[in-house]
Design a protein around this motif. Structure first.
Motif, short mmCIF file in Angstrom:
data_model
loop_
_atom_site.label_atom_id
_atom_site.label_comp_id
_atom_site.label_asym_id
_atom_site.label_seq_id
_atom_site.Cartn_x
_atom_site.Cartn_y
_atom_site.Cartn_z
N THR A 1 65.40 44.84 103.40
CA THR A 1 65.51 43.29 104.06
C THR A 1 64.79 43.61 105.29
O THR A 1 63.73 42.78 105.65
CB THR A 1 66.92 42.97 104.55
N GLY A 2 64.45 44.67 105.90
CA GLY A 2 63.67 45.19 107.02
C GLY A 2 62.26 44.96 106.72
O GLY A 2 61.51 44.18 107.38
N TYR A 3 61.79 45.62 105.43
CA TYR A 3 60.60 45.39 105.09
C TYR A 3 60.34 43.90 104.71
O TYR A 3 59.01 43.59 104.81
CB TYR A 3 60.24 46.18 103.95
N ALA A 4 61.37 43.44 104.20
CA ALA A 4 61.10 41.92 103.55
C ALA A 4 60.67 41.06 104.89
O ALA A 4 59.86 39.94 104.51
CB ALA A 4 62.26 41.11 102.88
N ARG A 5 61.37 41.09 106.05
CA ARG A 5 61.08 40.26 107.28
C ARG A 5 59.84 40.53 107.53
O ARG A 5 59.11 39.58 107.94
CB ARG A 5 62.13 40.70 108.17
N MET B 1 58.42 40.41 91.83
CA MET B 1 58.98 40.07 93.13
C MET B 1 58.23 39.20 93.78
O MET B 1 56.82 39.22 93.87
CB MET B 1 58.57 41.41 94.07
N THR B 2 58.71 37.97 94.29
CA THR B 2 57.76 36.87 94.87
C THR B 2 58.37 36.65 96.39
O THR B 2 59.35 37.24 96.96
CB THR B 2 58.27 35.65 94.23
N LEU B 3 57.35 36.20 97.03
CA LEU B 3 57.74 35.68 98.45
C LEU B 3 58.93 34.85 98.81
O LEU B 3 59.79 35.24 99.49
CB LEU B 3 56.64 34.88 99.20
#
Length: 308
Positions: A65-69, A1-3
């Motif tokens: 997506t919430g965590y990604a943000r 997993m990358t930024l």
């Protein structure tokens, strides 16, 4: 997993289209689709549901997506502070049911910020959206009401989204109306404080309720006693319209009794309803998180309010 993959997910979620996201990200659509598929395989969930109508987030994808943000936003703060050498911009968001006192607390919090650089979000919205905003990291704090009727349903919904609630205050039920309403016209402020009314007395006047859209369940109503059989019921979707209906139609709504004349003016009053029912104003947060300094200031300001 990358930024980079997290940024891809956020862009696709916002545009609801692989083609639009690929243009915004300046990469080919096959490369974008492949990168997201690799991420889905790695984390073991399906983030996006593809159909001939377009692309949408799955429930697991919504949470991811919430965590990604949050991760991307935190990286941006680190980058601006330590790589670009910029002063970190303070950020804070709060979502709430339609409470003037909650907006007033936000105003007072903003006045106390000791920096010229900040990015703040205040969202007066529907009950379900308050919960989703906090769960999806769009807001740090949510403000809503609970009582014996909706507590079990709301608590279950919060638990499923890894959220928790904390009581701010507990109060009786008040009828909110303008001061020229036939039932109170001509009364002094002191007389208004002692005045009480029953729902039977209010029957000839329209009860005003905030529309909850697709989630228009009794449990998501912003007003207590949502199951009462009102003879006249009008749904509105913003606080300004609600106030206009109070003046134009002698309408009323049920509330906590906390007045905020700075924002709504002095033409309205809260009269105690003759009922044993109680309600709680609560704030919700994500479990296991520590409030930001701005979150602490906001709660400090909102705790200053008391029932009139």
């Amino acid at each position: 997993m990358t930024l980079t993959q997290l940024r891809y997910v956020i862009e696709v979620a916002g545009s609801h289209s692989m083609s639009e996201a690929s243009r915004a990200l300046f990469i080919s659509q096959p490369s974008l689709s492949s990168s997201i598929k690799e991420l889905e395989d790695e984390v073991g969930i399906t983030i996006f549901m593809r159909s001939n109508r377009g692309i949408s987030l799955t429930p697991e994808g919504e949470e991811f997506t919430g965590y990604a943000r949050q991760v991307v936003e935190q990286y941006q703060l680190i980058e601006s502070r330590y790589i670009a050498g910029e002063r970190a911009r303070k950020k804070f968001g709060v979502s709430m049911q339609h409470y003037a006192f909650a907006v007033k607390a936000f105003v007072e919090m903003a006045k106390r910020i000791d920096t010229d650089e900040y990015e703040l979000f205040v969202r007066e919205t529907k009950t379900y959206d308050v919960i989703e905003d906090v769960a999806g990291f769009r807001s740090e704090i949510g403000i809503l009401y609970m009582n014996d009727f909706n507590r079990k349903v709301i608590s279950k919904l919060l638990s499923e989204r890894a959220l928790e609630y904390h009581e701010l205050l507990r109060c009786g039920i008040y009828v909110y109306m303008w001061k020229k309403h036939p039932l109170v016209e001509g009364l002094s402020d002191e007389e208004l404080k002692d005045k009480t009314v029953s729902l039977e007395e209010m029957e000839k006047y329209p009860c005003l309720s905030f529309d909850q859209g697709r989630n228009n369940s009794f449990y998501f109503a912003e007003e207590v006693m949502s199951t009462y059989e009102y003879k006249h019921l009008i749904h509105a979707d913003d606080r300004g319209t609600m106030l206009n209906l109070m003046v134009g139609l002698n309408g009323y709504t049920l509330c906590s009794g906390i007045l905020c004349e700075d924002l709504n003016g002095s033409d309205f009053c809260a009269i105690r309803l003759r009922s044993d029912e109680m309600m709680s104003i609560v704030y919700i947060t994500r479990k296991g998180t520590t409030l930001s300094p701005l979150g602490e200031i906001y709660l400090e300001e909102i705790r200053r309010f008391r029932v009139s």
